[in-house]
Design a protein around this motif. Structure first.
Motif, PDB file in Angstrom:
ATOM      1  N   GLU A  44      34.855  -2.654  63.258  1.00 28.31           N
ATOM      2  CA  GLU A  44      35.142  -3.933  62.629  1.00 28.31           C
ATOM      3  C   GLU A  44      33.944  -4.869  62.774  1.00 28.31           C
ATOM      4  O   GLU A  44      33.298  -4.913  63.821  1.00 28.31           O
ATOM      5  N   ARG A  45      33.678  -5.591  61.715  1.00 26.55           N
ATOM      6  CA  ARG A  45      32.607  -6.585  61.727  1.00 26.55           C
ATOM      7  C   ARG A  45      33.194  -7.916  62.191  1.00 26.55           C
ATOM      8  O   ARG A  45      34.014  -8.494  61.494  1.00 26.55           O
ATOM      9  N   PHE A  46      32.770  -8.384  63.368  1.00 28.51           N
ATOM     10  CA  PHE A  46      33.246  -9.682  63.825  1.00 28.51           C
ATOM     11  C   PHE A  46      32.318 -10.758  63.287  1.00 28.51           C
ATOM     12  O   PHE A  46      31.107 -10.673  63.418  1.00 28.51           O
ATOM     13  N   HIS A  47      32.907 -11.775  62.684  1.00 30.85           N
ATOM     14  CA  HIS A  47      32.087 -12.811  62.064  1.00 30.85           C
ATOM     15  C   HIS A  47      32.920 -14.064  61.914  1.00 30.85           C
ATOM     16  O   HIS A  47      34.117 -14.004  61.649  1.00 30.85           O
ATOM     17  N   VAL A  48      32.255 -15.225  62.073  1.00 31.88           N
ATOM     18  CA  VAL A  48      32.919 -16.469  61.703  1.00 31.88           C
ATOM     19  C   VAL A  48      32.704 -16.663  60.203  1.00 31.88           C
ATOM     20  O   VAL A  48      32.047 -15.880  59.541  1.00 31.88           O
ATOM     21  N   GLY A  49      33.244 -17.752  59.672  1.00 34.76           N
ATOM     22  CA  GLY A  49      33.224 -17.960  58.232  1.00 34.76           C
ATOM     23  C   GLY A  49      34.546 -17.518  57.643  1.00 34.76           C
ATOM     24  O   GLY A  49      34.598 -16.792  56.645  1.00 34.76           O
ATOM     25  N   GLU A  50      35.633 -17.979  58.268  1.00 36.22           N
ATOM     26  CA  GLU A  50      36.965 -17.501  57.880  1.00 36.22           C
ATOM     27  C   GLU A  50      37.572 -18.266  56.717  1.00 36.22           C
ATOM     28  O   GLU A  50      38.542 -17.814  56.112  1.00 36.22           O
ATOM     29  N   SER A  51      37.035 -19.433  56.400  1.00 30.40           N
ATOM     30  CA  SER A  51      37.643 -20.308  55.393  1.00 30.40           C
ATOM     31  C   SER A  51      36.956 -20.116  54.044  1.00 30.40           C
ATOM     32  O   SER A  51      35.747 -20.333  53.915  1.00 30.40           O
ATOM     33  N   LEU A  52      37.716 -19.701  53.051  1.00 35.24           N
ATOM     34  CA  LEU A  52      37.163 -19.453  51.720  1.00 35.24           C
ATOM     35  C   LEU A  52      37.265 -20.700  50.846  1.00 35.24           C
ATOM     36  O   LEU A  52      38.100 -21.566  51.069  1.00 35.24           O
ATOM     37  N   MET A  53      36.394 -20.769  49.845  1.00 40.49           N
ATOM     38  CA  MET A  53      36.432 -21.850  48.860  1.00 40.49           C
ATOM     39  C   MET A  53      37.099 -21.325  47.587  1.00 40.49           C
ATOM     40  O   MET A  53      36.960 -20.144  47.237  1.00 40.49           O
ATOM     41  N   PRO A  54      37.814 -22.175  46.857  1.00 41.39           N
ATOM     42  CA  PRO A  54      38.534 -21.700  45.670  1.00 41.39           C
ATOM     43  C   PRO A  54      37.658 -21.037  44.611  1.00 41.39           C
ATOM     44  O   PRO A  54      38.129 -20.154  43.893  1.00 41.39           O
ATOM     45  N   MET A  55      36.389 -21.431  44.509  1.00 45.26           N
ATOM     46  CA  MET A  55      35.545 -20.846  43.463  1.00 45.26           C
ATOM     47  C   MET A  55      35.184 -19.389  43.727  1.00 45.26           C
ATOM     48  O   MET A  55      34.498 -18.763  42.922  1.00 45.26           O
ATOM     49  N   THR A  56      35.653 -18.834  44.839  1.00 44.30           N
ATOM     50  CA  THR A  56      35.512 -17.386  45.038  1.00 44.30           C
ATOM     51  C   THR A  56      36.441 -16.596  44.111  1.00 44.30           C
ATOM     52  O   THR A  56      36.260 -15.386  43.942  1.00 44.30           O
ATOM     53  N   TYR A  57      37.419 -17.264  43.526  1.00 49.50           N
ATOM     54  CA  TYR A  57      38.476 -16.594  42.757  1.00 49.50           C
ATOM     55  C   TYR A  57      37.902 -15.711  41.651  1.00 49.50           C
ATOM     56  O   TYR A  57      38.309 -14.544  41.502  1.00 49.50           O
ATOM     57  N   ARG A  76      47.385 -19.104  53.209  1.00 47.77           N
ATOM     58  CA  ARG A  76      46.976 -19.737  51.956  1.00 47.77           C
ATOM     59  C   ARG A  76      46.400 -21.127  52.246  1.00 47.77           C
ATOM     60  O   ARG A  76      46.960 -21.912  53.011  1.00 47.77           O
ATOM     61  N   LYS A  77      45.305 -21.424  51.604  1.00 44.45           N
ATOM     62  CA  LYS A  77      44.581 -22.685  51.818  1.00 44.45           C
ATOM     63  C   LYS A  77      44.634 -23.522  50.541  1.00 44.45           C
ATOM     64  O   LYS A  77      44.120 -23.118  49.502  1.00 44.45           O
ATOM     65  N   TYR A  78      45.238 -24.709  50.656  1.00 37.80           N
ATOM     66  CA  TYR A  78      45.401 -25.610  49.511  1.00 37.80           C
ATOM     67  C   TYR A  78      44.454 -26.809  49.563  1.00 37.80           C
ATOM     68  O   TYR A  78      44.313 -27.516  48.557  1.00 37.80           O
ATOM     69  N   PHE A  93      42.403 -33.312  50.761  1.00 45.63           N
ATOM     70  CA  PHE A  93      41.793 -33.172  49.444  1.00 45.63           C
ATOM     71  C   PHE A  93      42.360 -31.897  48.826  1.00 45.63           C
ATOM     72  O   PHE A  93      41.883 -30.791  49.097  1.00 45.63           O
ATOM     73  N   TYR A  94      43.390 -32.065  48.002  1.00 42.44           N
ATOM     74  CA  TYR A  94      44.072 -30.918  47.396  1.00 42.44           C
ATOM     75  C   TYR A  94      43.256 -30.384  46.220  1.00 42.44           C
ATOM     76  O   TYR A  94      42.909 -31.116  45.297  1.00 42.44           O
ATOM     77  N   PHE A  95      42.984 -29.089  46.264  1.00 43.49           N
ATOM     78  CA  PHE A  95      42.157 -28.487  45.225  1.00 43.49           C
ATOM     79  C   PHE A  95      42.847 -28.508  43.866  1.00 43.49           C
ATOM     80  O   PHE A  95      42.184 -28.608  42.823  1.00 43.49           O
ATOM     81  N   PHE A  96      44.187 -28.403  43.849  1.00 46.06           N
ATOM     82  CA  PHE A  96      44.879 -28.340  42.560  1.00 46.06           C
ATOM     83  C   PHE A  96      44.832 -29.671  41.815  1.00 46.06           C
ATOM     84  O   PHE A  96      45.192 -29.722  40.642  1.00 46.06           O
ATOM     85  N   ARG A  97      44.384 -30.722  42.477  1.00 47.48           N
ATOM     86  CA  ARG A  97      44.213 -31.999  41.773  1.00 47.48           C
ATOM     87  C   ARG A  97      43.200 -31.851  40.646  1.00 47.48           C
ATOM     88  O   ARG A  97      43.322 -32.475  39.594  1.00 47.48           O
ATOM     89  N   ARG A  98      42.171 -31.025  40.877  1.00 49.74           N
ATOM     90  CA  ARG A  98      41.145 -30.806  39.864  1.00 49.74           C
ATOM     91  C   ARG A  98      41.437 -29.598  38.992  1.00 49.74           C
ATOM     92  O   ARG A  98      40.928 -29.484  37.887  1.00 49.74           O
ATOM     93  N   ASN A  99      42.246 -28.669  39.515  1.00 49.75           N
ATOM     94  CA  ASN A  99      42.450 -27.411  38.803  1.00 49.75           C
ATOM     95  C   ASN A  99      43.855 -26.901  39.104  1.00 49.75           C
ATOM     96  O   ASN A  99      44.100 -26.319  40.155  1.00 49.75           O
ATOM     97  N   VAL A 105      44.220 -22.277  44.834  1.00 44.44           N
ATOM     98  CA  VAL A 105      44.709 -21.889  46.157  1.00 44.44           C
ATOM     99  C   VAL A 105      43.890 -20.684  46.618  1.00 44.44           C
ATOM    100  O   VAL A 105      43.762 -19.691  45.900  1.00 44.44           O
ATOM    101  N   THR A 106      43.338 -20.789  47.816  1.00 46.17           N
ATOM    102  CA  THR A 106      42.525 -19.691  48.324  1.00 46.17           C
ATOM    103  C   THR A 106      43.056 -19.245  49.678  1.00 46.17           C
ATOM    104  O   THR A 106      44.226 -19.457  49.981  1.00 46.17           O
ATOM    105  N   TRP A 107      42.217 -18.626  50.512  1.00 50.23           N
ATOM    106  CA  TRP A 107      42.708 -17.993  51.736  1.00 50.23           C
ATOM    107  C   TRP A 107      41.868 -18.372  52.948  1.00 50.23           C
ATOM    108  O   TRP A 107      40.666 -18.626  52.844  1.00 50.23           O
ATOM    109  N   GLN A 108      42.554 -18.374  54.103  1.00 53.84           N
ATOM    110  CA  GLN A 108      41.900 -18.401  55.409  1.00 53.84           C
ATOM    111  C   GLN A 108      41.971 -16.967  55.938  1.00 53.84           C
ATOM    112  O   GLN A 108      43.059 -16.439  56.170  1.00 53.84           O
TER     113      GLN A 108
END
Length: 427
Positions: A44-57, A76-78, A93-99, A105-108
């Motif tokens: 397993e690759r251990f790494h920080v950077g667990e919070s994704l941004m919605p534009m990864t979709y 799920r991250k809103y 700062f809710y992402f769905f306000r803009r989209n 909605v993305t992921w942790q």
């Protein structure tokens, strides 16, 4: 080494199995190219950077990853929320306000599981996977890269010819170090100390999955607070290297001292149990003078690394892997693997990174706070959400910075230190 008319020459080799490398591998393999990915570990690759941004979709959609992510137990991250140095909490700062689309909605994610999913997806797409294999050198004929030298788990060393070498080796950045391309941002020499807690506070409803960024009193540093699956929360402290790790300081002591300056986080951790050891890393932000050459290209952290405050790393990794794969597929079809062809996307990617860097600059400035800025410029709330979403490749995304400059002027120099405080982080 001449690859002309040689069927044993791979179309591409990829150094490193993080999100950038896995993305490029998947897209190249799906385009019918013969590609091999070298990853020096097999576990397993251990790494920080667990919070994704919605534009990864959109990249996940291209990769065929959306179904797997939706079926996972990732939180799920809103939204993103900030806690100021005075302890005041902003509204989320809710992402769905803009989209209002599902992509808002993305992921942790737990990175070991997430990275494994990406690598398995690359293998399923037809990429040749070489685990427990270290790339020890990149082979050049003049200025053109023509393959890599690798050492496998048995110690055997061999040369692997390829038309394109994709360096996704992270901060070790084999090609950038060899060619002396790295340019550090001297004032962003930070360090991180982090661990995991079970049973930490989560608000009800959709706010339970929010990333929270908490500044400490006096802005000596800040904490990330990222809810993960199984009631685990990732909590990390970020400050200058000297403060966190200087003088042989133990990570646990540094974390405790900074926690003492963050009452809001103390409240969130009441009753929680530490679920892992403390870990520490030295974070340093840098860019590269060039990100592509004849037969080679840099992606992910090999391209550049930026302070983790806004969780931009995975997005930039995915997008760079996507852009590079498209350039390589086009170049192979045209018989053009020049620096110009392979790096045609790099300027736009650098502009996106610069947008994030300006936001990082504001965060570390003594004069700036997110809440204060929105109160003074409510018309820019949606523009700020665009940045937090990661929508940084579209025209006009930088319009917010003129107003932001009223609080914290930006000319590429370090953020302003409070002249009356010795505690303020200068980033």
């Amino acid at each position: 080494m001449n690859d002309q008319m040689n069927d044993d020459v791979l179309d591409a080799v990829i150094i490193g199995g993080g999100p950038a490398g896995a993305t490029a591998a998947t897209l190249l393999a799906r385009a019918g190219k013969r590609v091999r990915l070298f990853e020096r570990s097999s576990g397993e690759r251990f790494h920080v950077g667990e919070s994704l941004m919605p534009m990864t979709y959109n990249t996940f959609k291209r990769l065929g990853m959306l179904g797997k992510l939706k079926a996972s137990d990732f939180v799920r991250k809103y939204s993103v929320q900030f806690v100021t140095a005075t302890g005041k909490e902003t509204q989320p700062f809710y992402f769905f306000r803009r989209n209002p689309h599902e992509s808002a909605v993305t992921w942790q994610v737990t990175r070991s599981a997430f990275d494994k999913m990406l690598l398995e997806n690359a293998a399923e797409s037809g990429c040749e996977m070489a685990y427990d294999t270290q790339v020890t050198d990149v082979l050049f004929d003049g200025e053109r890269a023509e393959g890599v030298r690798v050492r496998d788990a048995d110690g055997e060393v061999r040369d692997v010819p390829a038309r394109v070498v994709i360096d996704a080796s992270g901060q070790s950045s084999i090609i950038a170090n060899r060619l002396k391309l790295r340019r550090p941002y001297e004032y962003l020499k930070q360090a991180s100390v982090w661990t995991y807690f079970k049973g930490a506070y989560r608000p009800p409803g959709i706010d339970a999955g929010a990333t929270v960024i908490l500044s400490t009193e006096g802005k000596r540093g800040w904490f990330w607070y990222i809810p993960l699956a199984d009631d685990i929360t990732s909590v990390g402290a970020v400050s200058t290297r000297e403060y966190l790790l200087g003088g042989g300081r133990k990570p646990a002591d540094a974390f405790a001292d900074l926690l003492a300056e963050c009452p809001n986080l103390q409240e969130r951790l009441q009753g929680a149990e530490q679920a892992d050891d403390f870990r520490a890393t030295r974070d340093f932000s840098y860019a590269t003078d060039r990100a592509a050459g004849d037969g080679w290209v840099l992606i992910g952290d090999a391209f550049g690394f930026l302070d983790p405050v806004y969780s931009t790393g995975v997005l930039l990794a995915l997008k760079s892997g996507e852009f590079a794969a498209d350039a390589i597929v086009d170049g192979l079809s045209k018989g053009d693997l020049s620096a110009t062809q392979l790096g045609g996307w790099c300027d736009a990617h650098r502009r996106a990174i610069e947008s994030f860097r300006r936001l990082v600059h504001a965060f570390y400035s003594y004069e700036f706070s997110v809440g204060r800025f929105i109160r003074q410029h409510p018309e820019h709330r949606d523009n700020l959400i665009d940045l937090l979403i990661g929508d940084v490749y579209k025209p006009g995304v930088d319009d917010i910075f003129a107003a932001m400059g009223e609080l914290t002027p930006y000319d590429g120099s370090p953020p302003t230190r409070d002249p009356n405080s010795t505690a303020t982080v200068t980033a």
